[in-house]
Design an enzyme around this catalytic site. Sequence first.
Site, PDB file in Angstrom:
ATOM      1  N   ASP A   1      38.536  98.451  40.522  1.00 45.81           N
ATOM      2  CA  ASP A   1      39.926  98.355  40.067  1.00 45.81           C
ATOM      3  C   ASP A   1      40.588  97.030  40.379  1.00 45.81           C
ATOM      4  O   ASP A   1      41.804  96.914  40.280  1.00 45.81           O
ATOM      5  CB  ASP A   1      40.749  99.492  40.679  1.00 45.81           C
ATOM      6  CG  ASP A   1      40.964  99.309  42.165  1.00 45.81           C
ATOM      7  OD1 ASP A   1      40.043  98.792  42.827  1.00 45.81           O
ATOM      8  OD2 ASP A   1      42.034  99.664  42.648  1.00 45.81           O
ATOM      9  N   GLU A   2      39.803  96.026  40.718  1.00 44.56           N
ATOM     10  CA  GLU A   2      40.420  94.804  41.205  1.00 44.56           C
ATOM     11  C   GLU A   2      39.570  93.601  40.827  1.00 44.56           C
ATOM     12  O   GLU A   2      38.344  93.653  40.953  1.00 44.56           O
ATOM     13  CB  GLU A   2      40.495  94.919  42.727  1.00 44.56           C
ATOM     14  CG  GLU A   2      41.503  94.079  43.394  1.00 44.56           C
ATOM     15  CD  GLU A   2      41.374  94.209  44.917  1.00 44.56           C
ATOM     16  OE1 GLU A   2      41.607  93.209  45.583  1.00 44.56           O
ATOM     17  OE2 GLU A   2      41.019  95.293  45.409  1.00 44.56           O
TER      18      GLU A   2
HETATM   19 MG   LIG Z   1      44.093  99.247  43.286  1.00 45.19          MG
END
Ligand SMILES: [Mg+2]
Length: 436
Positions: free
Chosen positions: A105-106
């Site tokens: 997610d990054e």
């Molecule tokens: Mg996050």
Amino acid sequence: MRSTASILHLDLDAFFASVEQRDKPSLRGKPVVVGGVGARGVVSTASYEARKFGVRSAMSSAEARARCPHAAFLGGRFDAYREASGIVMARLRELSPVVQPLSLDEAFVDLAAGDDFDPERVEELVEELRADVTRRTHGLTASVGVASSKLMAKIASEINKPDGAFIVQPGTEADVLGPMQVTAIPGVGPATTERLRRLGVATVEDLRRFTADDLGAHVGPTTATSLYRLARADDDRPVEASRETKSISVEDTFETNLVDRVQLTAIAEQMARRVAQRLRANGLSGRTVTLKVRYHDFETHTRSTTLTGPTDHGGVLAATARRLLDAEDLGGGLRLLGVGVSGLADWVQDDLFSEPEPEEDLVPLPSRDERARRRGWSPGQDVTHTEHGDGWVWGSGLGLVTVRFETRESPSGPVKTFPADDPALSARASVSSVEP
Ligand SMILES: [Mg+2]
């Protein structure tokens, strides 16, 4: 350091929990906790509603349940997370070929390496990006920071989180950073924070009162050097499209095969604490914890889990290693055990907190449905019922399974209970096709 704000950091908001709320209408606006659901489970992600009750990632699931008993506790659906992640990473690669994912997610993006990057239009670029991410993922939100360095881009993405953005104008880096808590500096874990606190250091500005040598006496020379520089927003690390896997691990081969689970658990915990010491000694923290086991017949397995935040905490690593070992079938005993932590999470890692799957190469692989039945229904799992249609497992036990019948597109749906072995009920793939 570059003179333009051209390093972008994107971080999806409460990622795993948000995917669950997206796909489970009855959980929208409600506390959701994704992580290990067993007695020794650890929280991976809490929705913002659950965070209000003090639930945090890396907290034990038992403590999370005590703080927020009415939350939905889900085991996680990695296929769905991977699909959403793939969509977001593909969108980032439209901006520039130089994308460095840190986890599902990054990621960092070097905007300056893109074809038609215009430093005058960063704000528009960011808002288009965030809107596209939300649209293409069917509702997930992202927070974005843009700055002249990785350090400041990452810090900037936190400033207006969730669902916000912040652009650090070149030249203002030190001013933006000064009033922040030292924990804002990535890699400053609990141990370093505690040592700095004893020196009277709370903010980054406080930190600037010390020379690198002064700091070195308290936190070790390596950490001191990087703290000294980062406190001044001095960071010229490049965005690296190919991940450099930095890891620290400890392993041991035993004289005789060890079969006692209690003893092996104690060894794994001790190894995790040694890894934590080495991390701290090197001023590092890591997110992906890997357990390596070699069986009496030399078959070797590794099993990993990725925490939502980096840690150098011995207790957290020990609990994680223990949980990974809990999932291993010790069979005829182990001749080797190892615990490692990598600084950069392996973002294509396999399902991390599900129950162990049978070995695939020797035994014919049972169907997804059969595997689910064999191990019991997992909370949050996608299922389908021949009569009632698609839904997800709300809870199970005592030979029963409760299903809420709703999907991403439906309104909040009804709950029904069945015998756990009801032939009308079967497991369902979380995604129909995984995007590249
Ligand atoms: Mg996050």
